[in-house]
Design an enzyme around this catalytic site. Sequence first.
Site, PDB file in Angstrom:
ATOM      1  N   ASP A   1      37.405  45.857  38.313  1.00  0.00           N
ATOM      2  CA  ASP A   1      37.605  45.350  39.656  1.00  0.00           C
ATOM      3  C   ASP A   1      36.410  44.442  39.950  1.00  0.00           C
ATOM      4  OD1 ASP A   1      38.614  44.967  42.159  1.00  0.00           O
ATOM      5  OD2 ASP A   1      38.482  47.057  42.797  1.00  0.00           O
TER       6      ASP A   1
ATOM      7  N   GLY B   1      41.825  41.493  43.990  1.00  0.00           N
ATOM      8  CA  GLY B   1      42.642  41.105  45.132  1.00  0.00           C
ATOM      9  C   GLY B   1      42.006  39.972  45.905  1.00  0.00           C
ATOM     10  N   GLY B   2      40.852  39.481  45.400  1.00  0.00           N
ATOM     11  CA  GLY B   2      40.176  38.341  46.007  1.00  0.00           C
ATOM     12  C   GLY B   2      40.764  37.030  45.530  1.00  0.00           C
TER      13      GLY B   2
ATOM     14  N   ASP C   1      35.321  42.889  43.624  1.00  0.00           N
ATOM     15  CA  ASP C   1      34.617  43.072  44.890  1.00  0.00           C
ATOM     16  C   ASP C   1      33.954  44.444  44.949  1.00  0.00           C
ATOM     17  OD1 ASP C   1      35.335  40.566  45.838  1.00  0.00           O
ATOM     18  OD2 ASP C   1      37.176  41.307  46.752  1.00  0.00           O
TER      19      ASP C   1
END
Length: 227
Positions: free
Chosen positions: A39, A129-130, A41
Amino acid sequence: MKLLPALEACTPRGNLQSNMSTRAETKAVLRSADAVCFDVDSTVIKEEGIDELAKFCGVGDDVAEMTRNAMGGAVPFKKALTERLALIRPSREQVNKLITDHPPYLTEDIKDLVDRLQQRGVQVFLISGGFKSIVEHVAARINVPLSNVYANKLKFYFNGDYAGFDETQPTAESGGKGQIISLLKEERGFEKDAFIGFGGNIVRQQVKEKAKWFVTSFKEIIEELEN
């Protein structure tokens, strides 16, 4: 919103038993992994990219609250993403200037960890998800191939104004990061066996409870690879 653990270690299909249940087994998967998915962030970087973009565009406080709600699962991820971007409305120029003037802060030892994984022949992926433009900048700094980056794509009009985002990307959906991992398993023959929770920047209780191995420093993972 389904939480993606900080790291997913993948091995060749059938190489190790799936659904690892202990910390020792999780460490064994890491040591034999052919791929690791990070991941981004609050993991690879110290901050939440969308919150930093919001600050840069002058709507930081409002968007940070919306991010907290999204992380807690109170709002479906796509709805939360749509609402936050509608408030930020970042232009192409603002995104580029953010990257130039305020590049994301890498988490301590992440570059060393990625280097060591790649030296072992491990493929490293960034799943976020950024926003792809920001995540690709991060990938370049830690030598992850851009082809191994999965993130959301902002859209702009010809004049550079904000025009939305690509809603067809799996990363725009709740559980989308897990869909990417499943796709990688299917396409490349990986078998997901274990995940490692990371709390070096922020501790998310759901991740801590789910992880069989939870670390607060990437040095812990580097040391395990050296064993």
